[in-house]
Enzyme design. Sequence first.
Site, PDB file in Angstrom:
ATOM      1  N   CYS A 184       2.230  -6.852   5.234  1.00  0.00           N
ATOM      2  CA  CYS A 184       2.674  -8.177   4.803  1.00  0.00           C
ATOM      3  C   CYS A 184       2.760  -9.113   6.009  1.00  0.00           C
ATOM      4  O   CYS A 184       1.744  -9.548   6.531  1.00  0.00           O
ATOM      5  CB  CYS A 184       3.990  -8.081   4.037  1.00  0.00           C
ATOM      6  SG  CYS A 184       4.357  -9.547   3.043  1.00  0.00           S
ATOM      7  N   HIS A 196       2.361  -4.066  -0.099  1.00  0.00           N
ATOM      8  CA  HIS A 196       3.367  -3.134   0.412  1.00  0.00           C
ATOM      9  C   HIS A 196       3.061  -1.725  -0.085  1.00  0.00           C
ATOM     10  O   HIS A 196       3.586  -1.295  -1.118  1.00  0.00           O
ATOM     11  CB  HIS A 196       4.768  -3.555  -0.045  1.00  0.00           C
ATOM     12  CG  HIS A 196       5.293  -4.781   0.614  1.00  0.00           C
ATOM     13  ND1 HIS A 196       6.098  -4.752   1.727  1.00  0.00           N
ATOM     14  CD2 HIS A 196       5.111  -6.101   0.317  1.00  0.00           C
ATOM     15  CE1 HIS A 196       6.411  -5.987   2.092  1.00  0.00           C
ATOM     16  NE2 HIS A 196       5.820  -6.833   1.256  1.00  0.00           N
ATOM     17  N   GLU A 236       4.128   1.023   0.895  1.00  0.00           N
ATOM     18  CA  GLU A 236       5.270   1.945   0.974  1.00  0.00           C
ATOM     19  C   GLU A 236       5.943   2.154  -0.372  1.00  0.00           C
ATOM     20  O   GLU A 236       6.581   3.196  -0.606  1.00  0.00           O
ATOM     21  CB  GLU A 236       6.303   1.441   1.992  1.00  0.00           C
ATOM     22  CG  GLU A 236       7.039   0.160   1.638  1.00  0.00           C
ATOM     23  CD  GLU A 236       6.343  -1.103   2.127  1.00  0.00           C
ATOM     24  OE1 GLU A 236       7.021  -2.137   2.273  1.00  0.00           O
ATOM     25  OE2 GLU A 236       5.118  -1.054   2.350  1.00  0.00           O
TER      26      GLU A 236
END
Length: 623
Positions: A425, A560, A562
């Site tokens: 990001c 993202h 994750e």
Amino acid sequence: QFYKKALFIMKYIVVSGGVVSGLGKGVTISSIGRMLQGCGLRVTSIKIDPYLNVDAGTMSPFEHGEVFVLNDGAEADLDLGNYERFLGISLTADHNITTGKVYRNVISRERKGDYLGKTVQVVPHITNEIQDWIERVAQIPVDGSGKAADICLIEVGGTVGDIESSVFLEALRQFQFRVGNDNFCLMFVSLVPVLGVVGEQKTKPTQHGVKELRSLGLTPAVIFCRSKEPLEECTRKKISGFCHVPPENVLSVHDVNNIYHVPILLAAHNLHRIIAGCLKINNMPEEPQIDEWKRMAHAVDNMKVKVKIAMVGKYTGLTDSYLSVIKALKHATIACDRDLEIVWVDSSHLEKTSATIETNVDGINKPDSDTPPPPSQAEHNKAWLDLRSAHGVLVPGGFGNRGFKGMTLAAEYARTNNIPYFGICLGFQAMVVEYVRNVLKLPDCNSTEFDEDCKTPCIIFMPEIDKENMGGTMRLGSRDTAFIQPQHTSISQRLHKNKTIISERHRHRYEVNPDIVQKVDDAGLKFVGKDAETKTRMEIAELKSSLPQGEVYHVGAQYHPEFQSRPMDPSPLFLGLIMASIGTLKKWLEENPAGSSTVEIRAPPQSVDAEPMAQKVSIKVDQ
């Protein structure tokens, strides 16, 4: 393999906490769910947050930790990330209940006249709204099977006795009669401290917490005792006697080597059998089938070789701000049989002077008095020493001007020294800004988030984003990314098993300026992934020398990754960072020729410490 009698009525397990917050209710409830899945049951979960915010989207990471983004774009409490990671499920916005959401719904219905002229009150209207919400959301399929869960796990945030949570506890008191005692099981997480040199485990905090619960009309069936050491038998009996709970239902949830042991610990306490008795569940197996989970938990204990990753971010003062990033790194190191060591680097300390204006999580200017002082020379030197000591560099997301220059300096250091780099990001945008400034020789390049009048805007505000309202107005949720390079020439695509389209979760207001894309691409920073819908939004960038041999890993992603990493299914780009950091990515690419679609990564144990970018330790790859 177990025969399971169909559960026609939803069963509910509610977990609340007392004494202090932060005892690990989220991990506890996730572990309960993992254990029940090992018993052949489908589970779902709901988090109740008593704050007045509609969601966590506008909260500062320093105050509340990270904002976890769901597939539908909901900005939720970080505990929903724990649920998804442990249970392998995908939740929705409605699985996070807040006071703000409940009151908004009730007031909206009152304005429409849905209450037929009644005086709208906390009881029954607010409490009924909460109960209806729970029953409705519990039926939403979350595991990809299309079937509703057998058991709904509910975590009540905060602690018993808080004013904010009182209405939810009252709703749950009523709810136990709505669904029946055989379908409702309350559990309580409490602290058992040890004070002074005597070392006696104290039970009074637990006694008072249960007393408070019982005064509200709720009686726990199970008490989880959080302590540093295992609960002593005399302590167990004392809590049982004073709290009206059988001794076998007072469970020691003491500190363990890693959180993956918690489901194993609960199963060892026969919690699944206790739950079967409370909820009248037939055919519960004697032992949960969690052998693969056990192997992973014990493997984590035995990892000896460290890999050191520098986390260069804005919110390093509270590690929960990057909880999902930490977990994703851990998942990748588990796959590579490495012990993760994170070196925290405050990005502003890499700068010679701090930014003059600090902005909050959503880019609103804060008073000048809140601006942190410039880093001292000692802080500056330590930050650079820490950065240079790492095997790899990760720059996560964030908002605001403070520390952005330090992120670009970290990206430049990694690029010019062939250190593996992964930007997420804002870290992706910092990577692009650095490249334009230093390779394209445009030093006035910047993001319009920080300088609206910059001469070379390479990061711009997305035109469809609302500039007035902050909450829930970003580009949020799961979006498709298409790989646009010739097939098999992108290292990111290779890591994604050569898929042409991937779906990942987003949370941003700014994007790479389409007007500079071709210049940057021609200069060697390749935008290998773009949004699948318009092909005009840049999603993944790689340094040209990363392709295809894996000599360098310099990768950034606007999304993202994750948020979709799982303990036994790590995010591909995090996995690439770790393999590059331990020197095995090139070998992995050689042993997995372009075109292969399924790859299993298994690394043999090592007994020596890796040196930054020096020791090349191979991993075995079965295709």
